[in-house]
Scaffold this active site. Structure first.
Site, PDB file in Angstrom:
ATOM      1  N   HIS A  90       0.843  -1.195   0.000  1.00 49.83           N
ATOM      2  CA  HIS A  90       0.000   0.000   0.000  1.00 49.83           C
ATOM      3  C   HIS A  90       0.881   1.248   0.000  1.00 49.83           C
ATOM      4  CE1 HIS A  90      -3.326  -2.472   1.927  1.00 49.83           C
ATOM      5  NE2 HIS A  90      -2.265  -3.105   2.388  1.00 49.83           N
ATOM      6  N   TYR A  91       0.287   2.405  -0.347  1.00 48.81           N
ATOM      7  CA  TYR A  91       0.885   3.680   0.044  1.00 48.81           C
ATOM      8  C   TYR A  91      -0.040   4.351   1.041  1.00 48.81           C
ATOM      9  CZ  TYR A  91      -2.000   5.911  -3.695  1.00 48.81           C
ATOM     10  OH  TYR A  91      -3.010   6.331  -4.510  1.00 48.81           O
ATOM     11  N   THR A  92       0.523   5.282   1.822  1.00 48.64           N
ATOM     12  CA  THR A  92      -0.230   5.836   2.949  1.00 48.64           C
ATOM     13  C   THR A  92      -1.046   7.076   2.607  1.00 48.64           C
ATOM     14  OG1 THR A  92       1.648   7.215   3.605  1.00 48.64           O
ATOM     15  CG2 THR A  92       1.493   5.002   4.593  1.00 48.64           C
ATOM     16  N   GLU A 108       2.732  -0.889   4.463  1.00 49.30           N
ATOM     17  CA  GLU A 108       2.434   0.465   4.013  1.00 49.30           C
ATOM     18  C   GLU A 108       3.748   1.204   3.744  1.00 49.30           C
ATOM     19  OE1 GLU A 108      -0.416   2.222   3.605  1.00 49.30           O
ATOM     20  OE2 GLU A 108      -1.983   1.046   4.595  1.00 49.30           O
ATOM     21  N   HIS A 150      -2.666  -3.353  -3.268  1.00 47.04           N
ATOM     22  CA  HIS A 150      -4.035  -3.128  -2.803  1.00 47.04           C
ATOM     23  C   HIS A 150      -4.981  -3.012  -3.998  1.00 47.04           C
ATOM     24  CE1 HIS A 150      -6.521  -1.017   0.599  1.00 47.04           C
ATOM     25  NE2 HIS A 150      -6.985  -2.193   0.275  1.00 47.04           N
TER      26      HIS A 150
END
Length: 258
Positions: free
Chosen positions: A41-43, A104, A151
């Site tokens: 994921h990225y945040t 993440e 994701h």
């Protein structure tokens, strides 16, 4: 006599309190790790805000990797479930929080501009740290090269992270996931340019990859979103959801190599 009875009762109660003895000297071969996938994921936030959000009870991940320096934060033990995947599906498994490890990466994601979305790149140091972490997790859990997903792969109708600038090819070069052979893709693309398969073919090929996709043969929005998620991973220069010859070649090359 009364004293003897009291002693017997005390011994019985003591035995019950201790419970049955557990013998761990025998081990079954029929087992593997509960973690079957690793979800990236990225945040959409900076480090401070990311830590603040991930320490709460609404969303969490097992690891967070900062940008500079790329510190790796362990937020949830790997043997416990983290709340990072949400409603999701991959290769028939649903609600992947229970069967995955979430990572993440601190990254703003994108901003909307006059020319559309402007995506933020990842630093080389951050990806280096991620690769080392992935190698460690995969070795300990016995995971193969198809275990790593984004994701956007497991929830293509609502998520786009880790985005088109995430360097999947670097992970492939490190031996962490399969990658389509360029020469074979070119050969297949020339063939598909003459006659493109129908939508049902694309849907079936995407299903073989692991995506949850309709199988009704119509190019609806849901199917386009799945195609776009696949393109974002393997052809990030153009991820418009159109079923074209290059996308067909990428799909067939990957599926034939499995």
């Amino acid at each position: 006599m009364k004293a003897v009875v009291l002693v017997a009762v005390a011994a019985l109660l003591a035995g019950c309190a201790g419970g049955p003895r557990i013998d761990s000297s025998h081990t079954s071969l029929g087992q593997d790790s509960r973690a079957q996938f690793i979800v990236l994921h990225y945040t959409s936030a900076d480090l401070a805000r990311s830590l603040e959000l991930l320490e709460q009870d609404q969303v969490s991940s097992h690891y967070l990797i900062g940008e500079s320096p790329p510190t790796i934060y362990r937020l949830v033990d790997e043997d416990r479930r983290a709340w990072h995947a949400g409603e999701s599906e991959w290769r028939g498994r649903t609600w992947l929080n229970s069967s995955s490890i979430g990572i993440e990466l601190v990254n703003p994601g994108y901003v909307e501009g006059p020319q559309g979305r402007l995506w933020y790149p990842y630093s080389e140091q951050q990806i280096d740290a991620l690769i080392e972490l992935l190698k460690d997790i995969m070795a300990r859990h016995g995971l193969g090269p198809e275990a790593i997903v984004g994701h956007s792969d497991i929830a293509p109708q609502r998520k786009v992270d880790p985005g088109p600038l995430f360097p999947w090819k670097r992970l492939a070069d490190a031996g962490l996931l399969p990658w389509p052979d360029a020469a074979e893709v070119a050969r297949q693309q020339a063939s598909f340019a003459i006659e493109l398969p129908d939508v049902a073919w694309f849907q079936d090929q995407l299903r073989m990859q692991g995506y949850k996709v309709p199988l009704h043969g119509h190019l609806d929005l849901e199917t386009r979103n799945v195609i776009a998620a696949f393109q974002m991973k393997y052809r990030p220069t153009r991820f418009d959801g159109e079923p074209d010859a290059q996308t067909a070649a990428l799909l067939q090359t990957l599926n034939q190599a499995r």
